[in-house]
Design an enzyme around this catalytic site. Sequence first.
Site, PDB file in Angstrom:
ATOM      1  N   GLY A   1      36.452  27.048  40.294  1.00  0.00           N
ATOM      2  CA  GLY A   1      35.033  27.078  39.948  1.00  0.00           C
ATOM      3  C   GLY A   1      34.303  28.285  40.471  1.00  0.00           C
TER       4      GLY A   1
ATOM      5  N   HIS B   1      37.128  33.602  50.948  1.00  0.00           N
ATOM      6  CA  HIS B   1      36.314  32.424  51.249  1.00  0.00           C
ATOM      7  C   HIS B   1      36.123  32.343  52.758  1.00  0.00           C
ATOM      8  CE1 HIS B   1      36.522  31.029  47.163  1.00  0.00           C
ATOM      9  NE2 HIS B   1      37.824  30.857  47.200  1.00  0.00           N
TER      10      HIS B   1
ATOM     11  N   CYS C   1      37.451  40.785  43.680  1.00  0.00           N
ATOM     12  CA  CYS C   1      37.534  40.573  42.232  1.00  0.00           C
ATOM     13  C   CYS C   1      37.994  41.822  41.487  1.00  0.00           C
ATOM     14  CB  CYS C   1      36.206  40.070  41.666  1.00  0.00           C
ATOM     15  SG  CYS C   1      35.636  38.535  42.420  1.00  0.00           S
TER      16      CYS C   1
ATOM     17  N   ARG D   1      44.147  29.931  39.206  1.00  0.00           N
ATOM     18  CA  ARG D   1      42.934  30.356  38.503  1.00  0.00           C
ATOM     19  C   ARG D   1      43.115  31.750  37.915  1.00  0.00           C
ATOM     20  NH1 ARG D   1      40.985  34.491  41.310  1.00  0.00           N
ATOM     21  NH2 ARG D   1      41.023  34.492  43.584  1.00  0.00           N
ATOM     22  N   GLY D   2      42.172  32.155  37.089  1.00  0.00           N
ATOM     23  CA  GLY D   2      42.137  33.529  36.619  1.00  0.00           C
ATOM     24  C   GLY D   2      41.445  34.412  37.650  1.00  0.00           C
TER      25      GLY D   2
ATOM     26  N   ALA E   1      30.987  34.535  42.789  1.00  0.00           N
ATOM     27  CA  ALA E   1      32.235  34.804  42.066  1.00  0.00           C
ATOM     28  C   ALA E   1      32.666  33.524  41.361  1.00  0.00           C
ATOM     29  CB  ALA E   1      33.311  35.275  43.029  1.00  0.00           C
ATOM     30  N   ILE E   2      33.360  33.686  40.235  1.00  0.00           N
ATOM     31  CA  ILE E   2      33.783  32.542  39.434  1.00  0.00           C
ATOM     32  C   ILE E   2      35.228  32.757  38.994  1.00  0.00           C
ATOM     33  CG2 ILE E   2      33.431  31.315  37.241  1.00  0.00           C
ATOM     34  CD1 ILE E   2      30.428  32.025  37.522  1.00  0.00           C
ATOM     35  N   GLY E   3      36.042  31.727  39.157  1.00  0.00           N
ATOM     36  CA  GLY E   3      37.420  31.744  38.676  1.00  0.00           C
ATOM     37  C   GLY E   3      37.833  30.327  38.351  1.00  0.00           C
TER      38      GLY E   3
END
Length: 218
Positions: free
Chosen positions: A156, A83, A174, A76-77, A143-145
């Site tokens: 996601g 988590h 992040c 992912r980016g 958070a989103i990646g």
Amino acid sequence: MEKPVCQVKVQGLVPYQKAWEEQRYLVEQRKKHPQLPDILLLLEHPPLYTLGTASSLDFLKFDLENAPYPIHRIERGGEVTHHCPGQLVGYPILNLRRYKTDLHWYLRQLEAVIIRLLKGYNLSGERIPGLTGVWVEGYKVAAIGIKVSQWITMHGFSLNVCPDLAGFAAIVPCGISDKPVGTLQQFLPQITMQEAYQDIQTAFSEVFEVELREDVSG
């Protein structure tokens, strides 16, 4: 006009490696068979850290040999994140040709799902220009990646519902050092994961304009 169907699979606590392998399998299947339906995986992970493809190790506050939890560098980016149980993770496996072939649009849609969920709780979810994610009163709660291959998405979002935030103290989440991480529980002491699992489905179906159906494939 009928809404597209998106299957949803609520899995509970899943080891990271297992969920990662499932995502890659689902993506490859959809590359070979584009007619397969989209699917949304909803789950939690045991404590761990993930690093994006180009994540800097400078954002780790520990030596790799003495990491407090397992570390996975993934495709992912974005930078490092944490988590753990109490954090709702969503992995949408979507064929963006059914929606819009625009990665920035997709990122904003994922943020919109979280903002829609928060609105239902009478919380104001905010975006910060130039950053990805969702904040409430200055605290980053989501958070989103993502990774997109042949317009099929994986990875996601992660939403901090009621996790123990201790694991975040060992990283610069992040890569953002000046904005704290928060949880929905700070603002909604009575919130449960069960509520969040249900309400995120409603928000997702509304934002993406899809009909969610329970995945029964096992």
